[in-house]
Design a protein around this motif. Structure first.
Motif, PDB file in Angstrom:
ATOM      1  N   VAL A  35       0.837  -1.200   0.000  1.00  0.00           N
ATOM      2  CA  VAL A  35       0.000   0.000   0.000  1.00  0.00           C
ATOM      3  C   VAL A  35       0.869   1.247   0.000  1.00  0.00           C
ATOM      4  CG1 VAL A  35      -1.585   1.373   1.418  1.00  0.00           C
ATOM      5  CG2 VAL A  35      -2.040  -1.057   1.036  1.00  0.00           C
ATOM      6  N   ALA A  36       1.906   1.258   0.843  1.00  0.00           N
ATOM      7  CA  ALA A  36       2.784   2.421   0.939  1.00  0.00           C
ATOM      8  C   ALA A  36       3.544   2.650  -0.359  1.00  0.00           C
ATOM      9  CB  ALA A  36       3.757   2.243   2.099  1.00  0.00           C
ATOM     10  N   PHE A  42       7.036   7.317   5.493  1.00  0.00           N
ATOM     11  CA  PHE A  42       6.826   8.608   4.833  1.00  0.00           C
ATOM     12  C   PHE A  42       7.331   9.758   5.697  1.00  0.00           C
ATOM     13  CE2 PHE A  42       3.140   6.123   3.116  1.00  0.00           C
ATOM     14  CZ  PHE A  42       3.577   6.079   1.797  1.00  0.00           C
ATOM     15  N   THR A  43       8.227  10.562   5.120  1.00  0.00           N
ATOM     16  CA  THR A  43       8.538  11.843   5.734  1.00  0.00           C
ATOM     17  C   THR A  43       7.537  12.863   5.206  1.00  0.00           C
ATOM     18  OG1 THR A  43      10.089  12.354   3.935  1.00  0.00           O
ATOM     19  CG2 THR A  43      10.992  11.314   5.920  1.00  0.00           C
ATOM     20  N   GLY A  44       7.246  13.855   6.017  1.00  0.00           N
ATOM     21  CA  GLY A  44       6.273  14.858   5.580  1.00  0.00           C
ATOM     22  C   GLY A  44       5.809  15.703   6.745  1.00  0.00           C
ATOM     23  N   GLU A  45       4.696  16.390   6.529  1.00  0.00           N
ATOM     24  CA  GLU A  45       4.166  17.292   7.553  1.00  0.00           C
ATOM     25  C   GLU A  45       3.571  16.526   8.731  1.00  0.00           C
ATOM     26  OE1 GLU A  45       1.246  19.696   5.575  1.00  0.00           O
ATOM     27  OE2 GLU A  45       2.413  19.636   3.733  1.00  0.00           O
ATOM     28  N   TRP A  46       2.848  15.490   8.445  1.00  0.00           N
ATOM     29  CA  TRP A  46       2.102  14.745   9.448  1.00  0.00           C
ATOM     30  C   TRP A  46       1.287  15.717  10.315  1.00  0.00           C
ATOM     31  CZ3 TRP A  46       1.155   9.604   9.790  1.00  0.00           C
ATOM     32  CH2 TRP A  46       1.916   8.783   8.921  1.00  0.00           C
ATOM     33  N   ALA A  47       0.521  16.571   9.626  1.00  0.00           N
ATOM     34  CA  ALA A  47      -0.273  17.608  10.287  1.00  0.00           C
ATOM     35  C   ALA A  47      -1.692  17.108  10.514  1.00  0.00           C
ATOM     36  CB  ALA A  47      -0.290  18.876   9.432  1.00  0.00           C
ATOM     37  N   GLU A  48      -2.128  17.092  11.762  1.00  0.00           N
ATOM     38  CA  GLU A  48      -3.472  16.630  12.089  1.00  0.00           C
ATOM     39  C   GLU A  48      -4.512  17.666  11.694  1.00  0.00           C
ATOM     40  OE1 GLU A  48      -4.030  15.148  15.992  1.00  0.00           O
ATOM     41  OE2 GLU A  48      -2.157  13.996  16.013  1.00  0.00           O
ATOM     42  N   ASN A  49      -5.693  17.172  11.274  1.00  0.00           N
ATOM     43  CA  ASN A  49      -6.822  18.038  10.950  1.00  0.00           C
ATOM     44  C   ASN A  49      -8.093  17.361  11.411  1.00  0.00           C
ATOM     45  OD1 ASN A  49      -7.626  16.200   8.764  1.00  0.00           O
ATOM     46  ND2 ASN A  49      -5.870  17.045   7.648  1.00  0.00           N
ATOM     47  N   THR A  50      -9.228  17.907  11.054  1.00  0.00           N
ATOM     48  CA  THR A  50     -10.495  17.385  11.572  1.00  0.00           C
ATOM     49  C   THR A  50     -10.826  15.995  11.041  1.00  0.00           C
ATOM     50  OG1 THR A  50     -11.687  18.549   9.796  1.00  0.00           O
ATOM     51  CG2 THR A  50     -11.476  19.679  11.919  1.00  0.00           C
ATOM     52  N   ARG A  51     -10.265  15.609   9.917  1.00  0.00           N
ATOM     53  CA  ARG A  51     -10.591  14.306   9.325  1.00  0.00           C
ATOM     54  C   ARG A  51      -9.496  13.277   9.522  1.00  0.00           C
ATOM     55  NH1 ARG A  51     -13.588  14.516   3.641  1.00  0.00           N
ATOM     56  NH2 ARG A  51     -14.127  12.467   4.454  1.00  0.00           N
TER      57      ARG A  51
END
Length: 275
Positions: A123-124, A162-171
């Motif tokens: 999947v990744a 995965f490197t990245g933002e890993w920013a949480e949001n409402t979903r």
């Protein structure tokens, strides 16, 4: 214009997930002529086509061709898949002009850690390649409180991958551009034998979307797995006439009053989240 239309190109699946309602219909796949006819009927009705109600779209041998046909007619295609066939068919899907792929990671339910790691790796790999190619990829975990700790293991694996933002949001979490993780609760599918779910009912079925089963039956939403509320058949009737039928209008008007004209809708757990 509808925001999307669900087209069930096949009702055949390669898995038997515990959360899935399933269906009792004859197994079937749409052929190329049927799909082309539906695309012609949907011009002016929507810009987005979602390739599922029941069934796993990647089991259909003509899926890449269908995606190309949709692109040629100006539609954007959205696939929801269990991900089991991405290692085998991912490259041809990426090359076919798909707009978005949602992967139901929660569908893996085997009690086998090595198999789970292999699945997550496949999947990744697809998610990495597809998102870098400009395709929106959503990793779905729609099984909160029903995962037996597997979700935490998956997120740990994905954070290493995965490197990245890993920013949480409402979903959920935005991992990086075009790549997202999405949380969701497990829900109860509508069933004619299920208890009534509540005194009020509201649904966006026939308001911003509808579905077409693989035999051409037009249904009001993506949750009618057995075609209980069949409004007509697109292979024998004009879609505009079907959507303007008295039964369809009565459903829409009922939802505006927070009532359901159909017994199946009264027994839909998913619809309760909109009340």
């Amino acid at each position: 214009m509808y925001s999307r239309v669900y087209i069930e190109i096949t009702n055949i699946c390669n898995m038997h997930c515990s959360f899935c309602h399933g269906h009792g219909r004859v197994h079937r796949r749409m052929d190329r002529d049927e799909f082309a006819y539906i695309l012609d009927q949907l011009e002016g009705q929507t810009d987005y086509i979602y390739y599922h109600l029941m069934g796993e779209p990647l089991t259909h041998p003509d899926l890449p061709l269908f995606l190309q046909m949709a692109v040629q007619r100006g539609f954007r295609s959205v696939i929801t898949t269990n991900g089991k066939l991405l290692a085998k068919r991912g490259d041809e899907i990426i090359a076919s002009g798909v707009h978005k792929v949602s992967i139901s990671v929660h569908s893996f339910e085997q009690d086998d850690d090595e198999a789970y790691k292999r699945y997550l790796s496949e999947v990744a790999d697809f998610a990495d390649k597809a998102s870098k190619a400009g395709i929106i990829v959503v990793l779905r975990f729609w099984n909160r409180d029903h995962d037996d700790g597997r979700n935490d293991r998956a997120v740990t694996f994905l954070r290493r991958r995965f490197t990245g933002e890993w920013a949480e949001n409402t979903r959920g979490i935005r991992i990086r551009n075009k790549l997202h993780l999405e949380w969701g609760d497990r829900f109860a599918w509508p069933d004619v034998d299920a208890p009534v779910q509540g005194s009020e009912v509201f649904c966006y079925g026939l308001r911003d979307h509808f579905g077409i089963l693989c035999d051409g039956s037009v249904v009001p939403c993506c949750m009618d797995s057995d075609g209980v509320i069949t409004l007509g058949n697109i292979f024998s009737e004009d879609i505009s006439d079907i959507l303007a039928s008295p039964r369809a209008r009565e459903m829409v008007q009922g939802f505006e009053r927070r009532t359901a004209s159909e017994e199946l809708c009264r027994r839909c757990g998913y619809a309760q989240r909109f009340v």
